[in-house]
Design an enzyme around this catalytic site. Structure first.
Site, PDB file in Angstrom:
ATOM      1  CG  ASP A  26      -8.226 -34.313  -8.718  1.00 58.42           C
ATOM      2  OD1 ASP A  26      -7.280 -33.679  -9.207  1.00 58.42           O
ATOM      3  OD2 ASP A  26      -8.161 -35.517  -8.433  1.00 58.42           O
ATOM      4  CG  ASN A  81      -8.122 -45.869  -2.898  1.00 55.21           C
ATOM      5  OD1 ASN A  81      -7.861 -45.378  -4.000  1.00 55.21           O
ATOM      6  ND2 ASN A  81      -8.721 -45.168  -1.942  1.00 55.21           N
ATOM      7  CG  HIS A 134      -8.054 -42.456  -5.769  1.00 60.86           C
ATOM      8  ND1 HIS A 134      -7.735 -42.128  -4.472  1.00 60.86           N
ATOM      9  CD2 HIS A 134      -7.041 -41.944  -6.515  1.00 60.86           C
ATOM     10  CE1 HIS A 134      -6.603 -41.443  -4.467  1.00 60.86           C
ATOM     11  NE2 HIS A 134      -6.164 -41.323  -5.687  1.00 60.86           N
ATOM     12  CD  GLU A 174     -10.626 -41.775  -2.270  1.00 62.31           C
ATOM     13  OE1 GLU A 174     -10.120 -42.765  -2.843  1.00 62.31           O
ATOM     14  OE2 GLU A 174      -9.970 -41.009  -1.532  1.00 62.31           O
TER      15      GLU A 174
HETATM   16  C1  F6R Z   1      -4.466 -36.160  -8.920  1.00 59.57           C
HETATM   17  C2  F6R Z   1      -5.443 -37.237  -8.843  1.00 59.57           C
HETATM   18  C3  F6R Z   1      -5.164 -38.497  -8.096  1.00 59.57           C
HETATM   19  C4  F6R Z   1      -3.752 -39.033  -8.307  1.00 59.57           C
HETATM   20  C5  F6R Z   1      -3.542 -40.325  -7.525  1.00 59.57           C
HETATM   21  C6  F6R Z   1      -2.128 -40.832  -7.661  1.00 59.57           C
HETATM   22  O1  F6R Z   1      -4.964 -35.074  -9.670  1.00 59.57           O
HETATM   23  O2  F6R Z   1      -6.504 -37.097  -9.370  1.00 59.57           O
HETATM   24  O3  F6R Z   1      -6.092 -39.472  -8.511  1.00 59.57           O
HETATM   25  O4  F6R Z   1      -3.536 -39.238  -9.670  1.00 59.57           O
HETATM   26  O5  F6R Z   1      -3.826 -40.127  -6.183  1.00 59.57           O
HETATM   27  O6  F6R Z   1      -1.257 -39.924  -7.060  1.00 59.57           O
HETATM   28  P1  F6R Z   1       0.316 -40.053  -7.216  1.00 59.57           P
HETATM   29  O7  F6R Z   1       0.624 -39.846  -8.660  1.00 59.57           O
HETATM   30  O8  F6R Z   1       0.887 -38.951  -6.367  1.00 59.57           O
HETATM   31  O9  F6R Z   1       0.701 -41.406  -6.749  1.00 59.57           O
END
Ligand code: F6R
Length: 243
Positions: free
Chosen positions: A68, A137, A139, A144
């Site tokens: 992403d 959450n 995701h 989401e």
């Molecule tokens: C990042 C991504 C997100 C993160 C998630 C957790 O490329 O796709 O899904 O993996 O938000 O983020 P952290 O590791 O910062 O807690």
């Protein structure tokens, strides 16, 4: 079923995850790696850089495709995911930058770009391994929670909770982009192997719902229960609600 490896802390989690990627690269030097950003995989990238520096692995023939990217964002912006990947991995190993793909945060025709990214994913032969973090959450990528998860790469609105969680990296919450381009759930599920890294107490609910909850779009990570080779590598705090 999602296999689970519980580690004592972030360091051990990072080493375990890097070990799996390292073995893959040793066995298949032209592997396609699906990569994630965020704090969870940073330690894993550090271990892989060490393995490269020690001469254990080379990225010369590796291709990478990222999950992403914020939208809109300039790739040179220090919070763009392209910038993150350069800083945390690509600039430290022998990878050919033209073999690294991150969604274009400045794509003019974003729908067309998403179709092309999906086609690119398939053209690469799909990811041999997909690294994922998990949002508080539930995701994965920027899929989401929703009763109508989207299968393919698409532009999405970030939820308030995600914007708040990511504000720690920006000067102000108003600077956090409110949209992102993300691989869809179907894209993620196409990976031959999936590894989720999760640490810290604030991931405990999401980890519980992913492993033990119903398979539902309201916890996108729960979809991984249907994948044939998905492994969660987490620390004890992230696992605390599953005991
Ligand atoms: C990042 C991504 C997100 C993160 C998630 C957790 O490329 O796709 O899904 O993996 O938000 O983020 P952290 O590791 O910062 O807690």
């Amino acid at each position: 079923m999602i296999k689970t490896i519980v580690c004592k802390d972030y360091d051990e989690m990072s080493k375990k995850a890097a070990q799996i990627v390292k073995e893959l690269i040793i066995n298949k030097e032209d592997s396609v790696l699906g990569l994630a950003t965020g704090s969870s995989p940073v330690g894993m990238y550090k271990c892989l850089i060490e393995d490269y520096k020690a001469g254990v692995i080379s990225f010369k023939n590796i291709k990478t495709i990222n999950l992403d990217e914020y939208y809109p964002i300039d790739p040179t912006h220090n919070q763009s995911y392209r910038y993150f990947m350069n800083e945390n991995l690509f600039d430290h190993v022998d990878i050919c930058k033209s073999n690294t793909y991150v969604p274009d945060g400045l794509a003019k025709d974003v729908d067309k770009f998403c179709d092309e990214y999906e086609a690119l994913y398939d053209k690469l032969g799909g990811a041999d391994i997909q690294i994922l973090g998990i949002g508080r959450n539930g995701h994965i990528g920027f899929n989401e929670p929703s009763n109508e998860l989207i299968d393919k790469t698409h532009l999405t609105d970030l939820k308030e909770d995600t914007i708040k969680a990511n504000a720690r990296f920006f000067d102000s919450i108003n600077d956090v982009p409110t949209k992102a381009i993300t691989m869809g759930i179907g894209t993620i599920m196409k990976a031959k192997k999936i590894i989720v890294v999760a640490n810290g107490e604030n991931k405990a609910d999401a980890v519980y719902n992913m492993l033990k909850g119903q398979v539902t779009g309201m916890c996108p990570a729960s979809m991984l229960q249907k994948h044939q080779d998905a492994t969660l590598i987490c620390d004890e705090l992230a696992y605390s609600k599953c005991k």
